[in-house]
Design an enzyme around this catalytic site. Structure first.
Site, short mmCIF file in Angstrom:
data_model
loop_
_atom_site.label_atom_id
_atom_site.label_comp_id
_atom_site.label_asym_id
_atom_site.label_seq_id
_atom_site.Cartn_x
_atom_site.Cartn_y
_atom_site.Cartn_z
N GLY A 148 0.84 -1.19 0.00
CA GLY A 148 0.00 0.00 0.00
C GLY A 148 0.87 1.23 0.00
CD GLU B 46 3.55 3.57 4.98
OE1 GLU B 46 4.76 3.41 5.21
OE2 GLU B 46 2.74 2.63 4.91
#
Length: 831
Positions: free
Chosen positions: A255, A290
């Site tokens: 992703g 992230e």
């Protein structure tokens, strides 16, 4: 190239200390190769020996401390070095090969305009596909990158840009990072810039997505800024890597990936068509995930892959938390309960289950397989439970002490537990042993007795599977929900309970409490466990579920219901009846999407061929009712339309929508929804090659190319199936995303008789696919191509024969082992 073992990594780390990689890439040549010159500067014990990973096409020049090295030092993907000095400089000039599997330096040609795009992905064991490297997480170093690129290209990297002129791009050295976090992008990327709190921000996407990127940029920047602010409030160390760039790259396997200073996402996150609020929330969650890695993984890196949870579990937990606390998406824990935790629970019950923090990960091949629902979702759920145990203040204090002690270095499970224990004043050794070092999941059940309208006793029963008989302590909530005279349902009381690591825990707080219409175990979703209600509450779910005003409570109930169906404890027919009753009034879009997706999958695999059409019709009816009840142009309408398209057999209605006839008010039949319709028509045999080709001509984009591949594979035509199968098994030129989409379209429950001959071919020929693909691309392809809709004993027999092969590739072994376990459950539920 052999997999790097932990023993080799430990010995190498005791021999060398790496200071700097100076990397100069020439990307101007035509074809499938590029030039690379690398200088590696490292210290070593004098007279010692070591090796670097390296997989060139050819080597032009190779020297150690100025002396030429013979070609013989490079064997089987490794450069073997002997007689090292205290300070060393290895210089290598070589020709390297581009990749089409999402690893190394991936090269992509955009069908929209023919432009070429590159991104670097050296994840786990792929650094040697670009440069000679000490490819392990505890040998961190600084990277100084230079690139010569074609005119008109843009290049970005981890480090700040120093200069760009006449196709020459030079970047400043990075902070110390491990090999797998060094990255760059190159190509005619479109750029949007901003800044926040002294941090330069940038977004990149393919030129064909420039308009969509410009449309999404304000939202992405807003979420980025909100998350940065919240992380700065929680963590003592500010964002440590200078600029914060986010690139959206084609055919990216993950992703996203947490490269410091240059986070790379799959470019599907740039929305070219209408999307639901749940999809926007998912993007926000991934951005936060992230960003969490900038501290968990990048600033402080695991010493070896057995502590992967220090990266992924923390990023999963903090990403969900920060998105809820800082952005306009406060319901991320509902999504986690409904979707992410279900992923962890399924992985944890497979034969391949492993602890969140395994005591031993033998090599990098095994490490790759641990990037699963356990390391991500279960680990995050366990961390949520840990915070409930020690308190948020102690958790934050411990984490900040951990960062301060190990900044720009490496750490282990023991390091973090020590910091958390000191901050909380609680010895976490026993807690870590049962939650982090042991596999599998507990089942928690409520048992009640009542007298005169009040509870005489309430207890939580805890069980564990025979193969993993660990019982755990749980801190959780039990909610008492009642129906009001006006028909609404409210939570009368929430009791917090500490469940002991025993088979039965009494809940005296509920003794004498008036009997509730629904007693919800794990209300608030604080713990990680399979949840089962008492009989009275279970019977009340169909009537009360649609009326609960708390989305997280509904998610806990839906997740428990779906899990019980997966386990064969409740029939799929009961599930579709509940879906028809409750889903049309569901307001939380992520619940709508997940329930429709999971139910459709269960109908395909758990229904018999005789009962499947009726069950599928009920799913279509539920989606149709939700569609009629939804606000025009809203997220629920789009989610309902997608669910209806995926379940209906009314080809005429789908053709009308494609032609713009009788489309629900304000429903945008845009490029992506058109492809979903064409795909369903292809499955039903109502869209031939001419329809698919015409749609691709209409949408000659990367997404269109992938959808076209999937649609062609889905057609109920022997010739189409043969062509698709040949692509899956033997076409090495087909890119990772195209082969995965082809595999995902191949098996259809409507086409069992047509595809049944390919069941035996899967087990006979899939090992051949593993000879032309490796890593995550191989794993995804093998999983997508598995015959999971052919729920027959013969499928399991063929799986058993393949698994008996001692030489079976570990990636394929893992895929088959777990898929066969899913098939076992489906067979048991059917019969």
């Amino acid at each position: 190239m052999p997999s790097l073992t932990r023993a080799e990594a430990t010995a190498r780390a005791a021999t060398v200390a790496v200071h700097e990689y100076e990397v100069d890439l020439d990307l101007t040549a035509e074809g499938d190769t590029f030039g690379a010159r690398t200088v590696v500067r490292f210290a070593a014990r004098e007279g010692s020996s070591t090796f670097l990973e390296f997989e060139p096409v050819s080597v032009t020049k190779m020297t150690l401390n100025g002396s030429p090295l013979p070609e013989s030092v490079l064997t089987d993907g490794r450069i073997e070095l002997t007689g090292l000095a205290a300070a060393n400089e290895l210089a290598v000039e070589a020709v390297m090969r581009y990749s089409n599997t999402g690893e190394g330096l991936h090269k992509y040609a955009d069908p929209a305009d023919g432009s070429t795009y590159l991104y670097q992905h050296m994840f786990i064991n792929n650094a040697g596909r670009i440069l000679p490297a000490f490819d392990q997480p505890d040998l961190k170093a600084s990277y100084r990158i230079s690139v010569t690129a074609p005119a008109g290209w843009r290049v970005a990297a981890n480090g700040p840009l120093v200069s760009s002129r006449d196709g020459r791009w030079e970047f400043a050295p990075t902070k110390p990072i491990p090999t797998y976090l060094c990255s760059l992008i190159a190509g005619p990327y479109h750029e949007v810039t901003d800044s926040h709190d002294g941090i330069p921000l940038a977004l990149y996407a393919r030129a064909a997505l420039a308009e969509a990127l410009e449309a999404d940029a304000a939202e992405i920047f807003e979420i980025t800024k909100q998350c940065l602010d919240r992380f700065h409030e929680i963590f003592d160390i500010r964002y440590p890597f200078g600029h914060y760039q986010q690139a959206f790259a084609p055919e990216f396997n993950f992703g996203a990936m947490e490269y410091p200073g240059l986070v790379v996402f799959r470019d599907e996150f740039i929305h070219r068509s209408a999307v639901t609020e749940a999809e926007r929330e998912h993007r926000a969650n991934v951005i936060a995930h992230e960003m969490a890695h900038m501290w968990f993984g990048d600033l402080v890196t695991m010493a070896w892959w057995d502590d992967l949870w220090l990266n992924e579990s923390f990023a999963e937990y903090m990403g969900t938390r920060i998105a809820a606390e800082a952005t306009r998406f406060p319901g991320t824990w509902t999504t986690f309960a409904m979707h992410r935790k279900a992923w962890g629970l399924r992985a944890d019950q497979h034969p391949s289950t492993h602890p969140v923090a395994p005591a031993e990960v033998a090599d990098t091949d095994q490490a790759l397989l641990n990037f699963d629902g356990i390391s991500y979702a279960k680990g995050a759920a366990v961390l949520k439970q840990l915070v409930a145990w020690v308190g948020d203040e102690a958790f934050r204090a411990g984490v900040n002490a951990h960062f301060a002690a190990h900044a720009y270095g490496n750490a282990t499970l023991a390091d973090l537990l020590g910091a958390l224990s000191e901050a909380s004043g609680r010895d976490l050794t026993a807690w870590a042993d049962v939650w982090l070092r042991r596999a599998q999941v507990n089942t928690l059940r409520l048992t009640v007795s009542d007298s005169g309208g009040a509870y005489a006793s309430v207890a939580v029963l805890q069980t564990a599977p025979d193969a993993h008989p660990t019982l755990r302590p749980h801190r959780l909530g039990i909610g008492l929900w009642d129906r009001r005279p006006d028909g609404t349902v409210h939570r009368r009381k929430l009791v917090e309970v500490e469940v002991a690591a025993t088979g039965r825990t009494e809940v005296p707080e509920l003794t004498g409490e008036p009997v509730a219409d629904l007693l919800l175990l794990n209300d608030g979703d604080l713990t990680y466990a399979k949840i089962r209600l008492d009989e009275k509450s279970e019977a009340a779910v169909p009537a009360l579920l649609p009326l609960l005003g708390d989305s997280l409570a509904r998610a806990v109930l839906w997740a428990a219901t779906l899990d019980a169906v997966v386990d064969g404890e409740r029939p799929v027919a009961e599930l579709v009846t509940l879906v028809l009753a409750a889903l049309p009034v569901e307001s939380e879009v992520v619940i709508v999407e997940d329930v429709l997706r999971a139910t459709r999958s269960l109908v395909d695999r758990y229904s018999t061929p005789e009962t499947r059409p009726a069950a599928l019709e009920l799913v279509a009816q539920a989606a149709d009712r939700l569609l009629a009840a939804s606000e025009p142009g809203g997220s629920r309408q789009l989610a309902a339309a997608r669910g209806l398209i995926g379940a209906t057999v009314d080809a005429a209605r789908l053709h009308d929508w494609l032609a713009g006839r009788d489309v629900p008010e304000a429903l945008a039949v845009d490029a992506d929804l058109r492809w979903l319709i064409v795909y369903r028509l292809a499955v039903l045999g109502a869209a031939g090659p001419d329809v698919i080709d015409a749609e691709f001509a209409r949408d000659r984009s990367a997404t269109g190319e992938q959808w076209a591949a999937r649609c062609r594979a889905a057609r109920p035509d022997a010739e189409a199936k043969a062509a698709a199968w040949a692509s899956i098994i033997s076409d090495a030129k087909l890119s990772n995303r195209l082969v995965e989409m082809t595999a995902s379209g191949f098996w259809q429950a409507e086409q069992i008789d047509l595809v049944r001959p390919y069941v035996a071919r899967y087990f006979a020929e899939m090992p051949e696919m593993l000879r032309i693909r490796n890593g995550m691309s191989a794993e995804r392809t093998a999983g997508a191509a598995y015959p999971n809709v052919v729920v027959e004993p013969e499928t399991r027999e063929l799986a058993a024969r393949l698994l008996a092969d001692d030489d079976l590739d570990p990636i394929l072994r893992r895929v088959v082992l777990d898929a066969d376990d899913d098939l076992r459950r489906a067979l048991a539920a059917r019969f």
